[in-house]
Design a protein around this motif. Structure first.
Motif, PDB file in Angstrom:
ATOM      1  N   PHE A   1       0.813  -1.214   0.000  1.00  0.00           N
ATOM      2  CA  PHE A   1       0.000   0.000   0.000  1.00  0.00           C
ATOM      3  C   PHE A   1       0.850   1.269   0.000  1.00  0.00           C
ATOM      4  CE2 PHE A   1      -2.519  -3.421   1.623  1.00  0.00           C
ATOM      5  CZ  PHE A   1      -3.792  -3.182   1.144  1.00  0.00           C
TER       6      PHE A   1
ATOM      7  N   GLU B   1       0.207   4.005   1.867  1.00  0.00           N
ATOM      8  CA  GLU B   1       0.411   4.458   3.241  1.00  0.00           C
ATOM      9  C   GLU B   1       1.268   3.464   3.994  1.00  0.00           C
ATOM     10  OE1 GLU B   1      -2.539   3.814   1.766  1.00  0.00           O
ATOM     11  OE2 GLU B   1      -4.153   4.952   2.703  1.00  0.00           O
ATOM     12  N   GLU B   2       1.860   3.947   5.057  1.00  0.00           N
ATOM     13  CA  GLU B   2       2.670   3.099   5.927  1.00  0.00           C
ATOM     14  C   GLU B   2       1.750   2.020   6.508  1.00  0.00           C
ATOM     15  OE1 GLU B   2       4.588   1.278   8.267  1.00  0.00           O
ATOM     16  OE2 GLU B   2       3.894   2.732   9.757  1.00  0.00           O
ATOM     17  N   SER B   3       2.092   0.766   6.276  1.00  0.00           N
ATOM     18  CA  SER B   3       1.135  -0.279   6.652  1.00  0.00           C
ATOM     19  C   SER B   3       1.748  -1.394   7.496  1.00  0.00           C
ATOM     20  CB  SER B   3       0.511  -0.877   5.382  1.00  0.00           C
ATOM     21  OG  SER B   3       1.497  -1.595   4.666  1.00  0.00           O
ATOM     22  N   THR B   4       2.930  -1.131   8.080  1.00  0.00           N
ATOM     23  CA  THR B   4       3.477  -2.159   8.978  1.00  0.00           C
ATOM     24  C   THR B   4       2.670  -2.149  10.274  1.00  0.00           C
ATOM     25  OG1 THR B   4       5.035  -0.514   9.785  1.00  0.00           O
ATOM     26  CG2 THR B   4       5.855  -2.028   8.114  1.00  0.00           C
ATOM     27  N   PHE B   5       2.694  -3.265  10.990  1.00  0.00           N
ATOM     28  CA  PHE B   5       1.998  -3.325  12.274  1.00  0.00           C
ATOM     29  C   PHE B   5       2.959  -2.808  13.351  1.00  0.00           C
ATOM     30  CE2 PHE B   5       0.016  -7.178  10.120  1.00  0.00           C
ATOM     31  CZ  PHE B   5      -1.076  -6.465   9.673  1.00  0.00           C
TER      32      PHE B   5
END
Lengths: 287, 255
Positions: A100, A102-106
């Motif tokens: 994605f 946008e920043e999508s790391t958990f």
């Protein structure tokens, strides 16, 4: 307008090299707004072949991200057909891995736990999945950061974690929506190198959504240029630059020609977008 | 934790203690020089001297444990029911539209004034105190849980969808951990509400615990003792907040 360059097979058998793996057929998406329906994507058709790197480029508001959401199965209300190896997409498809914008790391998981996430879902034993995750972390060049949390990493590193996490699910098609949009130009070029290297190493079929011409030319085999709203396929440009490529190619004459050619196509569309934006703003401030 | 991060924490702790000491010294000076009436606020030195008396003569350990147990029971109940309530409101939009405003209004309601009703229902027992603490503290936990779940970044939910997560997996692996920091804000707020109400009702119904002790000492006009007892209420609060912080760090280490 259709920009399909290959006839899509309808069989569900595993695709052969060079065979069409993703087929978008007469895609049409409209949204309801308070001012009436807005057509986001109109009659877009395209085919992605196995192992191919195809980019979709267009000005802001041309419906690129809508195409991304439809192909990723996140947006199911549309006309036309999207299929993976002949199988119609009716929701997120296991063969498609998404990265994605946008920043999508958990943020609550370490790098290694983030990358191991899709493997955890398959029920793979812990030791095995951490081993696999390490392999993909190495692939994106983040070895040594396995135990760090995303909050301790730079934006570029976090995007690499997202990429490694998606690659760990071993998708047949890598679908990326402007993954480097929030990064500075140097990081963007270097990450482009990394993506190219991985794509060539894995022979990964990739569909990249971008508004960055340099990025698209640097990485793609073909580029689909879209018009401003409603988003239609304007033209497909074949990028006949030698592989393997790196960011050094941006200095070549041929590269410059491709950039100029695509910009000529995009300029008119981008101008329309700008005029449209200004008109909307003026209307907004007048009312 | 690295040495680099321990350094600023130790400094912050030292500055915090320093501020407290300076405040107490300033209060001592103001009272001793007559700027503040010592019959309203006793000098900190007198309060410090009264600790031994309060501990030895007033059965402080038993009272402390009673108040702490009531607070813990109310805390566990409000965490369980508050979080479940927030999840239900998030899951069922109609329920959320129907109830959210009422719950927000209930958060500012002076539930403690309803203690006669609770006395009728639960009798003159610790349950009356616990239930008042629980009811008064429930709204912030529900509302913060709802806020945490609703504010989970769309892209994280989409990552879950892209990996074909089931709704249950999506909740436990994405929504809940993403909402945890906000849920803990709600639990902290809830515990503050619960402790205030628990000590308040102990004070009002003269049942036991630190609230009753404060009442008794105040009626004896033992101001230094009253303030010493209030310090034990603060200690209950400190114990709960430190425990909560540890639980949060354990559940979500990267926070």
């Amino acid at each position: 307008m259709s920009a399909s360059s290959a006839t899509a097979p309808r069989s569900a058998s595993p695709p052969q090299p060079g065979e069409a793996i993703l087929d978008v057929d007469h895609l049409h998406v409209a949204f309801q707004t308070p001012d009436g329906p807005v057509i986001a994507v109109e009659d877009v058709s395209l085919t992605v072949r196995k192992g191919e790197f195809l980019s979709i480029i267009g000005p802001s508001g041309c419906g690129k991200s809508t195409v991304f959401n439809v192909v990723g199965g996140l947006l199911t209300e549309h006309e036309g057909r999207v299929s993976v190896a002949g199988e119609t997409i009716v929701g997120p498809h296991p063969s498609i891995g998404m990265v994605f914008q946008e920043e999508s790391t958990f943020p609550w998981r370490t790098v290694i736990d983030n990358v191991a996430f899709p493997l955890e879902l398959t029920g793979m034993p812990k030791a095995q999945r951490l081993e696999r995750a390490r392999h993909f972390i190495e692939m994106v060049g983040l070895q040594g950061f396995e135990r760090r949390y995303p909050g301790e990493l730079s934006g570029g590193m976090r995007q690499r974690v997202s990429l490694a996490r998606t690659l760990a699910s071993e998708p047949k098609i890598l679908l990326m929506d402007e993954p480097f949009a929030a990064l500075d130009e140097q990081t963007r070029l270097l990450l482009g190198d990394k993506v190219l290297q991985i794509q060539q190493e894995l022979q990964q079929t990739t569909l990249l959504i971008t508004h960055n011409i340099t990025e698209a030319v640097q990485m793609s085999d073909r580029i689909l240029v879209m018009t401003y709203r409603p988003g239609k396929a304007k033209r497909i440009v074949e990028i006949d630059l030698p592989r393997p490529r790196t960011s050094e190619i941006v200095g070549s004459e041929a590269f410059g020609r491709y950039v100029a050619q695509i910009w000529a196509d995009l300029r008119e569309e981008a101008s329309r977008g700008l005029t449209d934006d200004e008109t909307s703003r003026n209307r907004g401030s007048a009312s | 934790m690295s040495k680099a991060s321990r350094g600023p924490n130790a400094l912050a702790f030292a500055v915090g203690i320093g501020c407290l000491v300076v405040f107490l010294l300033v209060m001592e000076a103001l009272i001793q020089f007559g700027f503040v009436n010592r019959f309203i606020i006793p000098p900190p030195s007198e309060v410090a001297m009264s600790f031994e008396r309060v501990i030895v003569e007033e059965d402080i350990l038993h009272r402390f444990l009673l108040t702490a147990t009531e607070c813990l029971t109310a805390g566990v109940m409000l965490t369980v029911f508050g979080v479940i309530g927030g999840v239900l409101l998030h899951r069922f939009k109609l329920l959320q539209q129907a109830c959210e405003t009422w719950i927000a209004a209930a958060a500012s309601a002076p539930v403690v004034l309803m203690y006669p009703l609770f006395l009728v229902i639960f009798g003159r027992s610790a349950w009356t105190i616990i239930m008042i603490g629980f009811v008064a503290a429930l709204p912030p936990v529900i509302l913060k849980t709802l806020e945490g779940l609703s504010d989970t970044r769309r892209v994280l939910v989409n990552v879950g969808k892209s990996f074909n997560l089931t709704p249950m997996q999506s909740f436990w692996k994405i929504l809940f951990p993403a909402a945890l920091p906000t849920i803990f804000v709600g639990i902290r707020l809830g515990l503050i509400f619960a402790l205030i109400n628990i000590v308040g009702v102990e004070f009002l119904i003269n049942f036991g615990g630190l609230g009753q002790l404060i009442n008794e000492l105040a009626e004896r006009y033992d101001l230094a003792g009253t303030y010493a007892a209030i310090c034990f209420v603060i200690l209950v609060s400190v114990v709960f907040f430190m425990s909560l912080e540890r639980i949060e760090r354990w559940l979500r280490p990267a926070h």
